[in-house]
Design an enzyme around this catalytic site. Structure first.
Site, PDB file in Angstrom:
ATOM      1  N   GLY A  43       0.812  -1.206   0.000  1.00 57.36           N
ATOM      2  CA  GLY A  43       0.000   0.000   0.000  1.00 57.36           C
ATOM      3  C   GLY A  43       0.843   1.253   0.000  1.00 57.36           C
ATOM      4  O   GLY A  43       0.351   2.351   0.241  1.00 57.36           O
ATOM      5  N   ALA A  44       2.147   1.110  -0.279  1.00 58.99           N
ATOM      6  CA  ALA A  44       3.034   2.275  -0.273  1.00 58.99           C
ATOM      7  C   ALA A  44       3.201   2.844  -1.680  1.00 58.99           C
ATOM      8  O   ALA A  44       3.958   3.784  -1.890  1.00 58.99           O
ATOM      9  CB  ALA A  44       4.391   1.899   0.302  1.00 58.99           C
ATOM     10  N   GLY A  45       2.512   2.247  -2.643  1.00 55.13           N
ATOM     11  CA  GLY A  45       2.617   2.732  -4.021  1.00 55.13           C
ATOM     12  C   GLY A  45       3.950   2.363  -4.643  1.00 55.13           C
ATOM     13  O   GLY A  45       4.413   3.012  -5.574  1.00 55.13           O
ATOM     14  N   LEU A  46       4.592   1.298  -4.117  1.00 52.86           N
ATOM     15  CA  LEU A  46       5.893   0.891  -4.680  1.00 52.86           C
ATOM     16  C   LEU A  46       5.767  -0.399  -5.487  1.00 52.86           C
ATOM     17  O   LEU A  46       6.755  -1.015  -5.846  1.00 52.86           O
ATOM     18  CB  LEU A  46       6.928   0.717  -3.554  1.00 52.86           C
ATOM     19  CG  LEU A  46       7.190   1.970  -2.709  1.00 52.86           C
ATOM     20  CD1 LEU A  46       8.195   1.677  -1.601  1.00 52.86           C
ATOM     21  CD2 LEU A  46       7.705   3.112  -3.586  1.00 52.86           C
TER      22      LEU A  46
ATOM     23  N   TYR B 121      -9.001   4.273  -9.087  1.00 54.60           N
ATOM     24  CA  TYR B 121      -8.040   4.160 -10.191  1.00 54.60           C
ATOM     25  C   TYR B 121      -8.789   3.809 -11.490  1.00 54.60           C
ATOM     26  O   TYR B 121      -8.599   4.443 -12.527  1.00 54.60           O
ATOM     27  CB  TYR B 121      -7.011   3.068  -9.853  1.00 54.60           C
ATOM     28  CG  TYR B 121      -5.930   2.910 -10.896  1.00 54.60           C
ATOM     29  CD1 TYR B 121      -4.695   3.532 -10.748  1.00 54.60           C
ATOM     30  CD2 TYR B 121      -6.140   2.154 -12.052  1.00 54.60           C
ATOM     31  CE1 TYR B 121      -3.702   3.398 -11.705  1.00 54.60           C
ATOM     32  CE2 TYR B 121      -5.160   2.011 -13.018  1.00 54.60           C
ATOM     33  CZ  TYR B 121      -3.946   2.632 -12.833  1.00 54.60           C
ATOM     34  OH  TYR B 121      -2.961   2.506 -13.791  1.00 54.60           O
TER      35      TYR B 121
ATOM     36  N   ASP C 169       4.551  -0.577 -14.192  1.00 55.60           N
ATOM     37  CA  ASP C 169       5.139  -1.265 -13.036  1.00 55.60           C
ATOM     38  C   ASP C 169       5.729  -2.614 -13.432  1.00 55.60           C
ATOM     39  O   ASP C 169       6.870  -2.942 -13.097  1.00 55.60           O
ATOM     40  CB  ASP C 169       4.072  -1.468 -11.937  1.00 55.60           C
ATOM     41  CG  ASP C 169       3.466  -0.154 -11.487  1.00 55.60           C
ATOM     42  OD1 ASP C 169       3.990   0.903 -11.872  1.00 55.60           O
ATOM     43  OD2 ASP C 169       2.458  -0.196 -10.763  1.00 55.60           O
TER      44      ASP C 169
ATOM     45  N   GLU D  38      -3.316  -8.672 -13.654  1.00 54.81           N
ATOM     46  CA  GLU D  38      -3.872  -7.618 -12.789  1.00 54.81           C
ATOM     47  C   GLU D  38      -5.176  -7.064 -13.380  1.00 54.81           C
ATOM     48  O   GLU D  38      -6.155  -6.861 -12.678  1.00 54.81           O
ATOM     49  CB  GLU D  38      -2.827  -6.506 -12.660  1.00 54.81           C
ATOM     50  CG  GLU D  38      -3.252  -5.360 -11.808  1.00 54.81           C
ATOM     51  CD  GLU D  38      -2.489  -5.275 -10.491  1.00 54.81           C
ATOM     52  OE1 GLU D  38      -1.443  -5.926 -10.336  1.00 54.81           O
ATOM     53  OE2 GLU D  38      -2.964  -4.542  -9.624  1.00 54.81           O
TER      54      GLU D  38
HETATM   55  C1  GLA Z   1      -0.166   2.380 -10.586  1.00 56.60           C
HETATM   56  C2  GLA Z   1      -0.376   1.516 -11.825  1.00 56.60           C
HETATM   57  C3  GLA Z   1       0.515   1.970 -12.983  1.00 56.60           C
HETATM   58  C4  GLA Z   1       0.389   3.485 -13.215  1.00 56.60           C
HETATM   59  C5  GLA Z   1       0.520   4.257 -11.903  1.00 56.60           C
HETATM   60  C6  GLA Z   1       0.231   5.715 -12.092  1.00 56.60           C
HETATM   61  O1  GLA Z   1       1.132   2.189 -10.082  1.00 56.60           O
HETATM   62  O2  GLA Z   1      -0.107   0.158 -11.541  1.00 56.60           O
HETATM   63  O3  GLA Z   1       0.200   1.253 -14.150  1.00 56.60           O
HETATM   64  O4  GLA Z   1      -0.810   3.783 -13.865  1.00 56.60           O
HETATM   65  O5  GLA Z   1      -0.341   3.745 -10.903  1.00 56.60           O
HETATM   66  O6  GLA Z   1       1.146   6.290 -12.963  1.00 56.60           O
END
Ligand code: GLA
Length: 381
Positions: A116-119, A216, A166, A154
């Site tokens: 959940g850290a956006g990594l 999203y 990603d 995904e």
């Molecule tokens: C998430 C998604 C990516 C991208 C970013 C925003 O990390 O998995 O595909 O859309 O958000 O740039």
């Protein structure tokens, strides 16, 4: 971890193979990777590591050291409980859809990518599983195919309509390099930027938004519906990212939300060019300015920030730190900071304190190195 695998699945005389996938940051190009845009990510040294071994049966057994749970699966069906297994099942599902048969295997996993850290811990799991299965079952998939399989897992199995960034960087990452990736053609190049006396680091807001995935998907739908409306008068436009920034948006009946999303995308294109130019010419003021502008565009126009990450970025900006912005999907997660390496970091304790007072949460500060993408451990490493 090795011990844990044999504790769960026995037979230490039949060795399992070990694979590792990194986390990622993105310097610029946010929320454009599902619109044909250019992104500038890098793999960083947090990882998900897995041990895998065929088990000569039709069942899959997965053990997570982080969750301390062992799950046995004989049917590829989305799980409602233990949802972490969906990232593995989604990959098996995609391989089967490509007519690749995936015999039973045992897998144990362990990781230090904060969730959940956006990594991108989920993309790391998809990619490491795709890479490991391709290796042990000789599917000979390219790194780009493995990334596309992870993204499809995904999108179709988990249900988040993410772009390719990603999975791509986690597959193709290279030590000390970021990549610039054209998410339309999937052409990419490596860049080794000399940051001189500057550094990037991360501040984790410790906010996890439960509506993150649905919000999203909504953003993506808004961009797609804006594109369809623009295509009515501009039929040759394939991607929103390719729209001329001089295009008069008032010629199309976009909703307020759609207009704001398009404004983010068009301005992100300019910021991405400026950031790459700034990194190449070591004009770090230009890079930092673009990062701040990107953040406020994500916050005000794309509406994927949150009060906590806005507060962090605003505070850093007031403190005249070079640059900062939220990264990844948004709604919490990490802020990427560009600062002088030897600066006095007393602003961090001030930020920590005011953040705690305001939001009753702690901040975490992460330093990282840029590392290689997915790989087998013990083989050329
Ligand atoms: C998430 C998604 C990516 C991208 C970013 C925003 O990390 O998995 O595909 O859309 O958000 O740039």
């Amino acid at each position: 971890m090795e011990l844990e695998f044999y504790k769960q699945f026995g037979n230490p005389e039949r060795p399992a193979r070990k694979f590792s996938a990194p986390a990622r940051i993105n310097i610029i190009g946010e929320h454009v990777d599902y619109l044909g845009g250019t992104v500038l990510p890098a793999a960083i040294d947090f990882s998900i590591d897995i041990y895998v071994r065929p088990n000569s049966s039709n069942v899959y057994r997965f053990y997570s050291e982080n969750f301390k749970s062992l799950i046995t699966v004989s049917e590829i069906k989305k799980a409602e409980k233990h949802t972490w297994i969906n990232y593995i099942l989604g990959v098996i599902d995609q391989l089967q859809k490509r007519n690749l048969s995936v015999p039973g295997f045992d897998l144990s996993m362990n990781g230090n990518i904060p969730q959940g850290a956006g990594l991108s811990s989920s993309a790391a799991l998809e990619v490491v599983v795709g890479f490991a299965l391709s290796t042990i079952y000789n599917f000979n998939l390219s790194r780009t195919e493995i990334a596309l399989i992870g993204q499809a897992a995904e999108n179709e199995f988990v249900g988040t309509k993410c772009g390719i960034m990603d999975q791509f960087i986690i597959s193709q990452g290279k030590k000390n390099n970021c990549i610039s990736l054209n998410t339309n053609s999937l052409e990419f190049s490596y860049h080794q930027f000399d940051l001189k006396d500057k550094e990037f680091y991360l501040i984790q807001s410790n906010v996890k938004h439960s509506l993150k995935d649905s919000a999203y998907n909504t953003r993506r739908e808004e961009c797609e519906s804006a594109l369809r409306k623009i295509q009515e008068i501009n039929p040759n436009l394939d991607n929103l990212y390719d729209l001329e920034d001089t295009f008069d948006l008032s010629k199309v009946s976009l909703s307020i939300e759609e207009t704001k999303r398009v404004q983010h995308v068009l301005s992100e294109k300019i910021r991405t060019k400026n950031t790459i130019a700034g990194l190449l010419s070591q004009n770090f003021n230009l890079v930092g300015k673009s990062l701040y502008e990107c953040h406020w565009s994500l916050s005000k126009n794309f509406e994927v920030s949150c009060p906590e990450t806005d507060f962090i970025v605003e505070t850093l900006q007031k403190e005249s730190i070079l640059g900062a912005r939220m990264i990844g999907g948004g709604f919490g997660g990490c802020v990427l900071v560009l600062d002088n390496k030897n600066s006095n970091k007393s602003y961090q304790s001030m930020l920590q304190e005011s953040y705690k007072n305001l939001f009753h949460k702690e901040l975490s500060f992460y330093h990282f190195s840029i590392c290689d993408g997915v790989h087998e451990i013990g083989v050329n490493s």
